[in-house]
Design an enzyme around this catalytic site. Structure first.
Site, mmCIF file in Angstrom:
data_model
loop_
_atom_site.group_PDB
_atom_site.id
_atom_site.type_symbol
_atom_site.label_atom_id
_atom_site.label_comp_id
_atom_site.label_asym_id
_atom_site.label_seq_id
_atom_site.Cartn_x
_atom_site.Cartn_y
_atom_site.Cartn_z
ATOM 1 N N CYS A 171 2.150 36.567 -6.693
ATOM 2 C CA CYS A 171 3.123 35.802 -5.907
ATOM 3 C C CYS A 171 3.638 36.597 -4.711
ATOM 4 C CB CYS A 171 4.298 35.363 -6.775
ATOM 5 S SG CYS A 171 3.780 34.443 -8.234
ATOM 6 N N SER A 221 9.880 26.907 -10.359
ATOM 7 C CA SER A 221 9.072 26.731 -9.161
ATOM 8 C C SER A 221 7.842 25.902 -9.512
ATOM 9 C CB SER A 221 8.664 28.075 -8.584
ATOM 10 O OG SER A 221 7.975 28.841 -9.542
ATOM 11 N N ILE A 233 4.033 23.953 -8.961
ATOM 12 C CA ILE A 233 2.651 24.003 -8.465
ATOM 13 C C ILE A 233 2.628 23.348 -7.097
ATOM 14 C CG2 ILE A 233 0.363 23.004 -8.832
ATOM 15 C CD1 ILE A 233 0.841 23.349 -11.829
ATOM 16 N N HIS A 282 5.931 26.415 -4.466
ATOM 17 C CA HIS A 282 5.505 27.807 -4.601
ATOM 18 C C HIS A 282 3.978 27.919 -4.617
ATOM 19 C CE1 HIS A 282 5.325 31.932 -5.600
ATOM 20 N NE2 HIS A 282 5.314 31.838 -6.906
#
Lengths: 98, 385
Positions: B87, B211, B213, B326
């Site tokens: 991330c 958060s 997909i 995200h």
């Protein structure tokens, strides 16, 4: 679970490190019920941190845990190389508040 | 001594569910926007850092994703480096681009991050996300990282530092900010009741708090000179890796401390911040790690309104990860895009008044209970908007 063996001590950076055996008992430090399934497990299931009686702490799958400071022991399916910790009501918590 | 670096242009492909978009089309859109924003052309770019995390598993394009994705916009005969840090991939690409420019070897560098997560099989996407860990240690254990956040939040609730209501309120705050952001995936307002009534995920966390997909891309042009477009100067650029056992993200504290040191400022000088809230309530941990409040004081800081859009230090004006979406490797550069707009006075209805110093924090992956990677950037407006 599998804990890959480290070649260097993560605290001091020195070599060599010695192998040792821990468990099978520990105490739940924190835990949570997961409500989302994964490839490996159908929800709900539990994971959390267990402090082993010798001191080290592990992030691991758990079973039948209902409280912090719960005593747990190692369980598993050695054939599948799969291990977790299960609540052990017959044992006094180690280092916990009972 | 290293030279200065500037964020001269930013651009995004909106985050969302885009069945017809590919890594290539989304990256192209973000890059062309950023290049135009910098008043340059793609031929001015001398080096490109391409961030993507899950494309190998989800699209099958395991190698040379950058070369493949940037070919369409004519970026091809320069060094293209493929970057992966879960991330934190996007902010890692930025960290590299800043160093390319600071070294004096390049005058114009590109950092671009893209993720294509909707592939028609949610379980496959969730499984791919679980590889942002030591898979040898976690294989078959069902260890979802949301559990770490859930346990930390339960502990904060147990000790009275936070309440369940706080978890809902910070989520509605971020959904409200996201509703003002045309690049955000979720633009609907939610009430606290709706947040708490959402599908349970882990412990106190419900679906609206986590958060999502997402498909999307973001790009940043880094230059050695300020240029003419109200350029933004890089005051600090820090990348570090996790190294400890435990519940906390200690690497985040270390990266933040190093960033303050590099910028020569403290938390009281920040005007706006974008932080990594993989679950919206993780924002509370960031308040403490940033030094915006003392340990245990995050709930009180939030209650004071300080982190709201019109507060003293607005946090996640873009909506953060739960509202903006995200798309893993795009997130870090979306934070930088948002902050550049904020510093240039171009953030529209979510504009933070008079923001001069901006802070971005982006974490990636998990190792031994710590984030595996963490980048912190501090940016400063160089001329009045």
């Amino acid at each position: 679970m599998t804990i890959p063996i480290r070649r260097v001590c993560p605290a001091c950076g020195n070599q060599p490190v010695a192998e040792t055996t821990y468990g099978p008992r520990g105490t739940v430090e924190s835990w949570v019920d997961l409500q989302v399934s994964t490839d490996a497990y159908q929800a709900p299931y539990q994971v959390g941190f267990v402090t082993l009686s010798e001191g080290p702490r592990l992030f691991t799958r758990l079973e039948s845990v209902r409280s912090r400071d719960q005593a747990v022991r190692l369980a598993g399916e050695p054939d599948r190389d799969t291990y977790w910790f299960v609540a052990d009501p017959t044992t006094t918590p180690i280092g916990g508040q009972g | 001594m290293t030279g200065d670096a500037y964020v001269a242009g930013v651009g995004m492909h909106p985050f969302g569910r885009w069945p017809d978009a590919s890594m290539r089309t989304m990256a192209s859109e973000a890059v062309l926007q950023a290049v135009g924003d910098a008043q340059l052309t793609v031929r001015d770019i001398q080096v490109a850092y391409f961030a993507n995390s899950l494309g190998g598993l989800l699209t099958g394009q395991e190698s040379i994703r950058g070369q493949v994705s940037l070919h369409d916009v004519g970026i091809r005969d320069i060094p293209i480096i493929n970057v992966e840090n879960a991330c934190a991939s996007g902010s890692t690409a930025l960290w590299l681009a800043i160093r390319a420019v600071r070294s004096g070897e390049f005058r114009v560098a590109l950092a671009v991050g893209v993720e294509k997560m909707f592939v028609g099989d949610t379980q496959r996407t969730l499984s791919a996300l679980q590889t942002a860990a030591d898979t040898e240690a976690t294989a078959g254990q069902g260890l979802q990282f949301v559990a770490l956040y859930a346990m930390r939040l339960e502990e904060a609730i147990r000790t009275g530092a936070l309440t369940t209501e706080h978890l809902a309120k910070v989520t509605t705050k971020n959904k409200r900010n996201g509703s003002l952001n045309p690049y955000a995936q979720f633009r609907k307002l939610m009430t606290e009741g709706e947040v708490l009534a959402g599908r349970p995920i882990a412990g106190p966390l419900t679906l609206p708090m986590v958060s999502a997909i997402s498909d999307g891309a973001a790009a940043v042009i880094v230059t050695a000179s300020p240029g003419s477009n109200g350029a933004v100067r890089v005051r600090a650029s820090v990348l570090s890796s996790g190294a400890v056992d435990g519940l906390g993200e200690l690497v985040v504290r270390r990266a933040i401390a190093l960033a303050y040191e590099e910028a020569g400022i403290g938390p009281e000088e920040l005007n706006v911040a974008e932080v990594h809230d993989a679950v919206s309530p993780a924002e509370f941990f960031r308040y403490e790690e940033m030094g915006l409040c003392p340990a245990g004081g995050a709930g009180e800081l939030f209650d004071s309104g300080a982190t709201g859009l019109s507060g003293r230090i607005p946090v996640n004006p873009s909506g953060g990860l739960s509202a903006r979406g995200h798309p893993v490797a795009a997130t870090g550069l979306a934070q930088i895009s948002e902050l550049a707009w904020q510093l240039r006075g171009q953030a529209g209805a979510r504009q933070v008044t008079g923001a001069r110093i901006a802070f971005a924090q982006n974490s990636g992956g998990w190792l031994d209970g710590d984030a595996a990677a963490c980048a912190v950037h501090i940016l400063e407006a160089t001329n009045a908007a």
